[in-house]
Design a protein around this motif. Structure first.
Motif, PDB file in Angstrom:
ATOM      1  N   MET A   1      -0.248  97.847  60.349  1.00 35.87           N
ATOM      2  CA  MET A   1       0.117  98.766  59.288  1.00 35.87           C
ATOM      3  C   MET A   1      -1.103  99.190  58.461  1.00 35.87           C
ATOM      4  O   MET A   1      -1.213 100.340  58.076  1.00 35.87           O
ATOM      5  N   LEU A   2      -2.008  98.242  58.182  1.00 36.31           N
ATOM      6  CA  LEU A   2      -3.207  98.561  57.407  1.00 36.31           C
ATOM      7  C   LEU A   2      -4.065  99.593  58.135  1.00 36.31           C
ATOM      8  O   LEU A   2      -4.540 100.550  57.528  1.00 36.31           O
ATOM      9  N   TYR A   3      -4.222  99.415  59.439  1.00 37.17           N
ATOM     10  CA  TYR A   3      -5.030 100.342  60.229  1.00 37.17           C
ATOM     11  C   TYR A   3      -4.436 101.751  60.157  1.00 37.17           C
ATOM     12  O   TYR A   3      -5.169 102.736  59.965  1.00 37.17           O
ATOM     13  N   ALA A   4      -3.121 101.866  60.262  1.00 36.43           N
ATOM     14  CA  ALA A   4      -2.463 103.180  60.194  1.00 36.43           C
ATOM     15  C   ALA A   4      -2.662 103.815  58.818  1.00 36.43           C
ATOM     16  O   ALA A   4      -2.910 105.025  58.713  1.00 36.43           O
ATOM     17  N   ALA A   5      -2.569 103.010  57.772  1.00 29.13           N
ATOM     18  CA  ALA A   5      -2.773 103.535  56.412  1.00 29.13           C
ATOM     19  C   ALA A   5      -4.217 104.005  56.230  1.00 29.13           C
ATOM     20  O   ALA A   5      -4.466 105.060  55.630  1.00 29.13           O
ATOM     21  N   LEU A   6      -5.165 103.230  56.741  1.00 28.66           N
ATOM     22  CA  LEU A   6      -6.574 103.619  56.651  1.00 28.66           C
ATOM     23  C   LEU A   6      -6.835 104.914  57.424  1.00 28.66           C
ATOM     24  O   LEU A   6      -7.562 105.795  56.955  1.00 28.66           O
ATOM     25  N   LYS A   7      -6.242 105.003  58.599  1.00 27.53           N
ATOM     26  CA  LYS A   7      -6.415 106.216  59.412  1.00 27.53           C
ATOM     27  C   LYS A   7      -5.818 107.432  58.692  1.00 27.53           C
ATOM     28  O   LYS A   7      -6.403 108.520  58.695  1.00 27.53           O
ATOM     29  N   PHE A   8      -4.669 107.242  58.039  1.00 26.67           N
ATOM     30  CA  PHE A   8      -4.042 108.312  57.276  1.00 26.67           C
ATOM     31  C   PHE A   8      -4.955 108.782  56.139  1.00 26.67           C
ATOM     32  O   PHE A   8      -5.178 109.978  55.956  1.00 26.67           O
ATOM     33  N   VAL A   9      -5.495 107.844  55.376  1.00 30.71           N
ATOM     34  CA  VAL A   9      -6.415 108.175  54.274  1.00 30.71           C
ATOM     35  C   VAL A   9      -7.651 108.882  54.825  1.00 30.71           C
ATOM     36  O   VAL A   9      -8.123 109.875  54.251  1.00 30.71           O
ATOM     37  N   HIS A  10      -8.162 108.393  55.937  1.00 26.16           N
ATOM     38  CA  HIS A  10      -9.348 108.967  56.577  1.00 26.16           C
ATOM     39  C   HIS A  10      -9.108 110.430  56.956  1.00 26.16           C
ATOM     40  O   HIS A  10      -9.873 111.319  56.576  1.00 26.16           O
ATOM     41  N   VAL A  11      -8.026 110.666  57.672  1.00 29.85           N
ATOM     42  CA  VAL A  11      -7.722 112.029  58.138  1.00 29.85           C
ATOM     43  C   VAL A  11      -7.372 112.950  56.973  1.00 29.85           C
ATOM     44  O   VAL A  11      -7.835 114.094  56.926  1.00 29.85           O
ATOM     45  N   LEU A  12      -6.592 112.472  56.025  1.00 26.15           N
ATOM     46  CA  LEU A  12      -6.239 113.299  54.869  1.00 26.15           C
ATOM     47  C   LEU A  12      -7.482 113.696  54.066  1.00 26.15           C
ATOM     48  O   LEU A  12      -7.616 114.855  53.646  1.00 26.15           O
ATOM     49  N   TRP A  68     -13.987 100.385  57.345  1.00 28.46           N
ATOM     50  CA  TRP A  68     -12.950  99.363  57.360  1.00 28.46           C
ATOM     51  C   TRP A  68     -12.223  99.351  58.707  1.00 28.46           C
ATOM     52  O   TRP A  68     -11.954  98.283  59.271  1.00 28.46           O
ATOM     53  N   MET A  69     -11.924 100.526  59.238  1.00 26.37           N
ATOM     54  CA  MET A  69     -11.257 100.588  60.556  1.00 26.37           C
ATOM     55  C   MET A  69     -12.147 100.002  61.648  1.00 26.37           C
ATOM     56  O   MET A  69     -11.676  99.232  62.494  1.00 26.37           O
ATOM     57  N   ILE A  70     -13.417 100.360  61.640  1.00 32.48           N
ATOM     58  CA  ILE A  70     -14.356  99.804  62.629  1.00 32.48           C
ATOM     59  C   ILE A  70     -14.421  98.284  62.470  1.00 32.48           C
ATOM     60  O   ILE A  70     -14.353  97.542  63.459  1.00 32.48           O
ATOM     61  N   GLY A  71     -14.521  97.844  61.238  1.00 35.09           N
ATOM     62  CA  GLY A  71     -14.561  96.409  60.971  1.00 35.09           C
ATOM     63  C   GLY A  71     -13.316  95.686  61.430  1.00 35.09           C
ATOM     64  O   GLY A  71     -13.386  94.585  61.985  1.00 35.09           O
ATOM     65  N   ASN A  72     -12.142  96.285  61.217  1.00 37.79           N
ATOM     66  CA  ASN A  72     -10.885  95.675  61.666  1.00 37.79           C
ATOM     67  C   ASN A  72     -10.852  95.513  63.177  1.00 37.79           C
ATOM     68  O   ASN A  72     -10.447  94.461  63.691  1.00 37.79           O
ATOM     69  N   VAL A  73     -11.259  96.538  63.894  1.00 35.71           N
ATOM     70  CA  VAL A  73     -11.261  96.465  65.357  1.00 35.71           C
ATOM     71  C   VAL A  73     -12.274  95.427  65.829  1.00 35.71           C
ATOM     72  O   VAL A  73     -11.985  94.629  66.735  1.00 35.71           O
ATOM     73  N   ALA A  74     -13.436  95.402  65.209  1.00 39.72           N
ATOM     74  CA  ALA A  74     -14.461  94.414  65.577  1.00 39.72           C
ATOM     75  C   ALA A  74     -13.975  92.997  65.287  1.00 39.72           C
ATOM     76  O   ALA A  74     -14.164  92.081  66.100  1.00 39.72           O
ATOM     77  N   ARG A  75     -13.325  92.810  64.149  1.00 41.19           N
ATOM     78  CA  ARG A  75     -12.799  91.503  63.779  1.00 41.19           C
ATOM     79  C   ARG A  75     -11.717  91.051  64.757  1.00 41.19           C
ATOM     80  O   ARG A  75     -11.701  89.890  65.193  1.00 41.19           O
ATOM     81  N   MET A  76     -10.816  91.957  65.117  1.00 42.69           N
ATOM     82  CA  MET A  76      -9.753  91.603  66.074  1.00 42.69           C
ATOM     83  C   MET A  76     -10.347  91.232  67.432  1.00 42.69           C
ATOM     84  O   MET A  76      -9.885  90.303  68.089  1.00 42.69           O
ATOM     85  N   ALA A  77     -11.382  91.939  67.850  1.00 38.52           N
ATOM     86  CA  ALA A  77     -12.036  91.605  69.120  1.00 38.52           C
ATOM     87  C   ALA A  77     -12.655  90.210  69.045  1.00 38.52           C
ATOM     88  O   ALA A  77     -12.515  89.407  69.974  1.00 38.52           O
ATOM     89  N   ALA A  78     -13.287  89.904  67.938  1.00 39.78           N
ATOM     90  CA  ALA A  78     -13.916  88.588  67.773  1.00 39.78           C
ATOM     91  C   ALA A  78     -12.874  87.476  67.725  1.00 39.78           C
ATOM     92  O   ALA A  78     -13.076  86.404  68.300  1.00 39.78           O
ATOM     93  N   GLN A  79     -11.753  87.733  67.067  1.00 43.40           N
ATOM     94  CA  GLN A  79     -10.694  86.721  66.960  1.00 43.40           C
ATOM     95  C   GLN A  79     -10.048  86.407  68.304  1.00 43.40           C
ATOM     96  O   GLN A  79      -9.563  85.307  68.511  1.00 43.40           O
ATOM     97  N   THR A  80     -10.042  87.372  69.183  1.00 41.53           N
ATOM     98  CA  THR A  80      -9.436  87.151  70.507  1.00 41.53           C
ATOM     99  C   THR A  80     -10.471  86.711  71.532  1.00 41.53           C
ATOM    100  O   THR A  80     -10.167  86.622  72.715  1.00 41.53           O
ATOM    101  N   GLY A  81     -11.688  86.470  71.068  1.00 42.87           N
ATOM    102  CA  GLY A  81     -12.741  86.020  71.964  1.00 42.87           C
ATOM    103  C   GLY A  81     -13.413  87.152  72.728  1.00 42.87           C
ATOM    104  O   GLY A  81     -14.244  86.919  73.600  1.00 42.87           O
ATOM    105  N   GLY A  82     -13.054  88.363  72.394  1.00 43.53           N
ATOM    106  CA  GLY A  82     -13.644  89.522  73.062  1.00 43.53           C
ATOM    107  C   GLY A  82     -14.944  89.949  72.402  1.00 43.53           C
ATOM    108  O   GLY A  82     -15.393  89.387  71.414  1.00 43.53           O
ATOM    109  N   ARG A  83     -15.514  90.954  72.979  1.00 43.80           N
ATOM    110  CA  ARG A  83     -16.751  91.513  72.461  1.00 43.80           C
ATOM    111  C   ARG A  83     -16.463  92.951  72.029  1.00 43.80           C
ATOM    112  O   ARG A  83     -15.816  93.699  72.764  1.00 43.80           O
TER     113      ARG A  83
END
Length: 156
Positions: A1-12, A68-83
Motif C-alpha cells: 500500500m505504501l508503494y502505491a501511495a508513493l507512486k501516486f504522489v510521484h505521478v501526481l 523512497w520507492m527505489i529504497g523500498n524495492v532495494a530493501r525488499m530485495a535484501a530482505q529476501t536474500g536477493g540482489r
C-alpha cells in the motif's frame, strides 16, 4: 500500500510540473503576446511566482517519493536474500529527473530572481530578457519530461 501511495504522489507531482509547463509554454505565453510589455511581463511574473511555488513542492515530492520507492524495492530485495539491480528505465528516469531538477533550480533561483528584480524596477526589457531565458529552459525541461514519460511507457 505504501508503494502505491508513493507512486501516486510521484505521478501526481509530475502531472502538476509537466502539465504546468505545457500550459505556460503553449497556451499562456502565446496569449500574452497581445499585451503591452509592462502588462505581459508583470502577468507572467505573477503567474510564474504561483506556479514555481507549486513546482517547488512537486519537485521535493518527486525526489522524496522516487528515492523512497527505489529504497523500498532495494530493501525488499535484501530482505529476501536477493540482489537489487535498478532497471535501466528507472536509471534513465532518475538521471533525467535530476537534470530537470537542476534546470528548474536555475530557472527558479537565478532567472526568476532576475525577472523579479526587473519587475520591481519596471525594467520591462530586462524582464522580457529574463522571460525569454525562462521560456528556453522550460522548453528544455518540457522535452526532458516528455522523454522521461516515453521511457517509462516504452521501456517498462
Amino acid at each position: 500500500m505504501l508503494y502505491a501511495a508513493l507512486k501516486f504522489v510521484h505521478v501526481l507531482s509530475l502531472i502538476v510540473w509537466i502539465g504546468g509547463m505545457v500550459f505556460a509554454h503553449f497556451f499562456l505565453r502565446p496569449a500574452t503576446l497581445a499585451l503591452e510589455p509592462p502588462l505581459r511581463v508583470k502577468l507572467m511574473h505573477d503567474v510564474l511566482q504561483r506556479f514555481f511555488a507549486a513546482v517547488s513542492v512537486a519537485v521535493v515530492l518527486v525526489l522524496v517519493s522516487g528515492l523512497w520507492m527505489i529504497g523500498n524495492v532495494a530493501r525488499m530485495a535484501a530482505q529476501t536474500g536477493g540482489r537489487f539491480a535498478m532497471p535501466l528505465s528507472w536509471t534513465i528516469m532518475a538521471t533525467i529527473g535530476l537534470v530537470m531538477m537542476a534546470i528548474y533550480g536555475h530557472i527558479r533561483f537565478a532567472l526568476f530572481k532576475r525577472l523579479k528584480v526587473a519587475v520591481a524596477a519596471a525594467d520591462w526589457p530586462a524582464g522580457g530578457k529574463a522571460l525569454a531565458s525562462i521560456r528556453t529552459l522550460v522548453g528544455v525541461n518540457l522535452a526532458l519530461g516528455v522523454i522521461t514519460v516515453a521511457v517509462v511507457f516504452l521501456l517498462t
